[in-house]
Design a protein around this motif. Structure first.
Motif, short mmCIF file in Angstrom:
data_model
loop_
_atom_site.label_atom_id
_atom_site.label_comp_id
_atom_site.label_asym_id
_atom_site.label_seq_id
_atom_site.Cartn_x
_atom_site.Cartn_y
_atom_site.Cartn_z
N GLU A 30 1.21 -1.17 -0.16
CA GLU A 30 -0.12 0.22 -0.48
C GLU A 30 0.79 1.48 0.00
O GLU A 30 0.61 2.26 0.05
CB GLU A 30 -0.79 -0.19 1.29
N GLY A 31 2.48 1.77 -0.70
CA GLY A 31 2.69 2.66 -0.45
C GLY A 31 2.96 2.91 1.29
O GLY A 31 3.51 2.34 1.59
N VAL A 32 3.35 4.04 0.50
CA VAL A 32 4.11 4.87 1.93
C VAL A 32 3.08 4.66 3.09
O VAL A 32 2.91 4.91 4.29
CB VAL A 32 4.75 6.39 1.76
N GLU A 33 1.52 5.07 2.41
CA GLU A 33 0.48 5.07 3.46
C GLU A 33 0.77 3.69 4.33
O GLU A 33 0.23 3.82 5.57
CB GLU A 33 -0.52 5.72 2.44
N GLY A 34 1.26 2.57 3.40
CA GLY A 34 1.17 1.20 4.14
C GLY A 34 1.65 1.30 4.94
O GLY A 34 1.76 0.23 6.20
N LEU A 35 2.81 1.99 4.80
CA LEU A 35 4.32 1.65 5.64
C LEU A 35 3.94 2.57 6.91
O LEU A 35 4.32 2.24 8.36
CB LEU A 35 5.17 2.19 5.13
N ILE A 36 2.81 3.52 7.26
CA ILE A 36 2.66 4.14 8.04
C ILE A 36 1.81 3.33 8.74
O ILE A 36 1.55 4.19 9.98
CB ILE A 36 2.32 6.05 7.48
N ALA A 37 0.47 2.47 8.98
CA ALA A 37 0.33 2.40 9.07
C ALA A 37 0.23 0.83 9.97
O ALA A 37 -0.37 0.01 10.77
CB ALA A 37 -1.42 1.90 8.35
#
Length: 315
Positions: free
Chosen positions: A57-64
């Motif tokens: 999920e890209g950078v948003e997935g990383l943050i989550a």
């Protein structure tokens, strides 16, 4: 020293190669996450098998991701445009970003040339593969005599140039040329990239051409020593980096004035030619992909030094 967790955004060739280097070689870093946008990518599949947390999920997935707070370094191995988005998304979280794209939001860093000047930066840019291979040479020569003009030609196997590289050709030449001037300290810089389709694929070759004032025999010897010492320094973290030929000198006349800034024009010049080869470590990609190997090796060295510098400050 306790290893620091890192995330890699970009599960393509460069990101996957970097993951293997960190897991096999680093005494300071450990994988905390592999981030992609294609759930079927080989990089995410390999990370999953190795027990590395993943997200498609890209950078948003990383943050989550659970454990995101424990990650101290984020490597970005995507594209120039994607890095601008990723850097903005991660800005509130105070992560150290090591940018392997040509976006150049942060200062250009070539470990043997100027890393110590940027140890407190929040986002550092690794220039390009051609820049990491050639700028150390320009920087070394400019430490002996002023370099009026420097031109580099980076020739890589077409098979080692993935979609990210191909989508960023313009940024490659512009970023490398600018870094030749800013980090290499040449008055003028130019960069050319060649994607060679030869079979079997060629090992990365780099040519560095520099114009200086007319050099004496003593100056030529000093330049040669500086180049050889710099090659040895780069080879400490890129084992396949080497001189392919003795350093070449040729005396030139005023016909080179078109390449030299007006205030540096003279009747006599010396042209210095340096021929390099970069063979990859073949941890994930074939040995001919030295262009990727030098980027991931330089990025890992940069992150390790920046992390240890931060530890020294707080100790």
């Amino acid at each position: 020293m306790t290893k620091k967790k890192v995330a890699i955004i970009g599960s393509g060739n460069i990101g996957t190669d970097l993951m293997f280097k960190i897991m096999r070689l680093s005494s300071y870093l450990e994988m905390g996450a592999m981030v992609g946008i294609d759930p079927e990518s080989d990089g995410l599949a390999r990370a999953r098998r190795l027990g590395v947390p993943i997200t498609a999920e890209g950078v948003e997935g990383l943050i989550a991701l659970p454990g995101f707070d424990e990650i101290e370094v984020v490597f970005d191995a995507t594209s120039a445009g994607a890095h601008r988005h990723n850097a903005k998304a991660l800005e509130p979280y105070n992560k150290l970003m090591v940018d392997l794209t040509p976006a150049a939001i942060g200062p250009y860093v070539v470990p043997v040339a100027n890393l110590e000047d940027h140890l407190d930066a929040a986002n550092v840019n690794m220039v390009t593969c051609g820049g990491q291979a050639t700028i150390p040479i320009v920087n070394a020569v400019s430490g002996v005599v002023p370099v009026h003009y420097a031109e580099i030609v980076a020739s890589i196997a077409s098979k080692s140039a993935g979609p990210g590289t191909r989508a960023n050709i313009d940024e490659f030449t512009e970023t490398t040329a600018t870094a030749i001037e800013q980090v290499g300290r040449a008055a003028r810089g130019k960069a050319i990239i060649v994607l060679n389709p030869a079979e079997p694929p060629m090992i990365m070759r780099d040519t560095v051409l520099m114009i200086t004032e007319r050099l004496s025999a003593e100056q030529r010897e000093s330049v040669t020593v500086a180049i050889r010492e710099r090659v040895a320094a780069v080879a400490e973290y890129v084992a396949g980096y080497r001189l392919k030929h003795d350093v070449q000198f040729s005396d030139e006349d005023a016909e080179l004035d078109t390449l030299v800034d007006e205030d540096r024009s003279a009747a006599e010049y010396t042209k210095i030619s340096v021929y390099l080869e970069v063979e990859g470590a073949a941890m994930y990609l074939p040995a001919y992909a030295g262009n990727l190997d030098i980027m991931t090796s330089a990025a890992m060295r940069t992150a390790e030094r920046m992390i240890t510098a931060r530890q020294e400050v707080t100790a």
